[in-house]
Enzyme design. Sequence first.
Site, PDB file in Angstrom:
ATOM      1  N   ALA B 172      30.775  35.787  37.972  1.00 33.02           N
ATOM      2  CA  ALA B 172      32.205  35.402  37.404  1.00 33.02           C
ATOM      3  C   ALA B 172      33.412  36.131  37.979  1.00 33.02           C
ATOM      4  O   ALA B 172      34.323  35.450  38.234  1.00 33.02           O
ATOM      5  CB  ALA B 172      31.882  35.580  35.918  1.00 33.02           C
ATOM      6  N   ASP B 173      33.288  37.328  38.095  1.00 27.95           N
ATOM      7  CA  ASP B 173      34.550  38.352  38.659  1.00 27.95           C
ATOM      8  C   ASP B 173      34.797  37.859  39.881  1.00 27.95           C
ATOM      9  O   ASP B 173      36.356  37.633  39.994  1.00 27.95           O
ATOM     10  CB  ASP B 173      34.251  39.464  38.697  1.00 27.95           C
ATOM     11  CG  ASP B 173      34.076  40.649  37.369  1.00 27.95           C
ATOM     12  OD1 ASP B 173      34.902  40.142  36.614  1.00 27.95           O
ATOM     13  OD2 ASP B 173      33.356  41.425  37.151  1.00 27.95           O
ATOM     14  N   SER B 174      34.358  37.573  40.784  1.00 30.66           N
ATOM     15  CA  SER B 174      34.534  37.077  42.294  1.00 30.66           C
ATOM     16  C   SER B 174      35.137  35.605  42.132  1.00 30.66           C
ATOM     17  O   SER B 174      36.008  35.438  42.890  1.00 30.66           O
ATOM     18  CB  SER B 174      33.456  37.190  43.132  1.00 30.66           C
ATOM     19  OG  SER B 174      32.136  36.694  42.651  1.00 30.66           O
ATOM     20  N   GLY B 177      38.511  35.929  40.659  1.00 30.50           N
ATOM     21  CA  GLY B 177      39.415  36.205  41.747  1.00 30.50           C
ATOM     22  C   GLY B 177      39.833  35.424  42.431  1.00 30.50           C
ATOM     23  O   GLY B 177      41.048  35.285  42.839  1.00 30.50           O
TER      24      GLY B 177
END
Lengths: 382, 397
Positions: B172-174, B177
């Site tokens: 999720a984070d990448s 981003g």
Amino acid sequence: MTALRTIRIIELAEGVAGEYCGKLLADFGASVIKIERPGTGSPTRHMGPFKDDVPGTDTSGLFAYLNTNKKSVTLDLAIEAGVTALRTLLDHADVVIDDHDPEWLAAMGLDPRHLADARPGLILCAITPFGFTARDSRHRNATDLTVMHASGWAYHTPSGETDRPPLKGAGRFLASYEAGLEAAMCVAAALHDGLGRFIDVSAQEVMASRVDYVLGQMVAGDMDVDARRTRFDLGGPAGIFPCRQGHAYVWMSAPSHWQAIRQLLGDPDWVRAFPDDWLERGLTPERIAECRTRLGDWLRSQDKDEVSARAQQRGLTMVPVNDPDDLLRSPQFTHRGFFRELDHPALGHAVYPTVPYKLSATPAHLAAAAPLLGQHTAETIG
Amino acid sequence: MSHHRRGGPLQGVRVLELTKVWAGPYAGKQLAFLGAEVIRVESRGSLDVTRSYGVQDIDKAPGFMAVNPQKLSVQIDMKSKEGLALLKDLAGKCDILIENLRPGAIERLGIGYAELKRERPDIIFVSMGMYGNTGPLAYQTGYAPCFVALGGLSSLVGYEGEAPRGMNIRYADSTFGTAAAFATLAALNHRKRTGEGQFIDVSAVETMTSMIGDSIMDHSLNRRVVACDGNRHAEMAPHGAYPCADGDWIAISIPTDTAWAALAGRMGVADGRFATLAGRKAHEAELDRIIAAWTAGQTAATLAETLQFAGIAATKSANSVDLVSDAHLWEREFFRTVTDADGENRVIVGPGHRMTHGAAITDGAPKLGQHNAYVFGDILGLSVEEQRRLADAGAIR
């Protein structure tokens, strides 16, 4: 007034990744002409979900999602006249999005090695499962599933699983959506300085780069590598728990989270028996198991939305596990206008997901539903 | 030094990062890999946890180094009045600001878009939040698995007929981003044409939902909510992971009847029920059992190679050893070597793309404050005496 309204794109891609890339750019106002095979059109037109489960050239919900704001032009690229028409269209293009193999691209007059001479200024973006230069056997027959497995995600999904088969991830096309997003980012970057470029996006590398926090430590020798299925995991009691209806996800990693759980549950005996800082300094398999069991027992009688809101107010990161129905009814999504209604001759009036970013001056805009097959052929090539 | 001319489409673009952990830093990394000069604002008083997590030396933190190559680091204490003034001056010299601090934190510091726009009217100000900046739930915070659960992905990942299990916890984070980086570049194109900057509000949860758009359309068109389906795929059967020797798994997916005929030939299966997709879907559980019995005991990598040459989409399911020893990834220089501030080489994970006239990627992640002199001296034009005074006053720490 959208951000890319002056940009002209020819989309030769026929898979999910390339079409998603084109959609992301089209939703920012780029003019995207999608070249489709006469008769059958894009292969994604023949993948579900279909409106009322009736397959048809214009009834695919997948195609509808991937092709908002585009024009459809049918060209038979297997014959000379089709290729000639394409070359004329390319004369006016800033960007080409493709997902075919190098030989096919060369036959269209788009060999990347000669691009700078043949079409200076053109941005050619090729999206492939293992990269344009791939030689090893995996690229011969690749699908989203094999990319998810070749990039490490599937082997380590779901977290905590050690015995049962690895899972593909959410939906059918996660790797393709990721590759399409990466490609759109690269195209937008290339448009900024205006130089012609060949861009080679590998879905395997996109997926592997998405886990850079872990893989970067592994490849640098700072983190152990082995065949454990849990190698990407963090451990601890965090996870998904059943509620009265549906499920909630609870994240617990700090003493403050434990304090919040004490408050939320009314400080029962079992909670008081745990050390205050166990989440940081006292993680044992026994405590994790007991915490999961006891918390699970309590959550089973709770409403996932209501309990999550109460947890959040106390500083505990608990959230409902939403399904599409929850999302369509979400006050948050509604407030932000994430879903938009569009009309389509075959699909009727339907709700579409939009984009996850709001730009104050040049918002993305879903102005038109996906085109019917060949809808813009006459007006485009006369 | 990191601030030489590296080429790439974003050469000459300067990005200020007020970010923490993974999603915000990943957005900055994407822009750095495309040629931008990306400056992380840090301070000893509010260190990114990835600089301190599990290590003694904040300049050698493996997690931080994995996500922050090719960036610059400047120390500014935003809790001090002079530090805030410095930050505003620096923002005035930047094209883009990316922040993923807690909801409302940036406004409370007095460096929200409205304020920074006065310093730099054409700034592109990118704010990243779990739910985005607006809406009744925007106050809530969470980590990556929360985005995945809220966005609808977790509900789709699990064994057939069972409760959701969700994606791997790292997902999720990448992705979030990257969505932020893409939106930023759309805005940069608009600014180039018109001179106009803007505010960008990026939602992690919505980013997740956009990755399952076709599942949302199923609900939209047919009011259908799909349950966990293991490794099932509406258009392919078989489609799954099958056990091999040594605890390994092989992934096999069959998109056409021709590919099935090839696999059936290899397996020595002659069963007319499986000839068509409809037939294979109708007997999919049995089909999976037959394949699993056949793959069991075989060597995953060898079998996958054999199947590939027979026209079948198959691959060994890569564990972490397979990933770091993937010859293809090394040959394509996906894994590449950079040099850190001490002159030591380090292997990093490169971007998912290559491009002609791309940016050179040469430097490792910065030490805390490694580029103070460049930022304060060269960019802001402060004298050495003034820099010393600010350091003594606690604005640079």
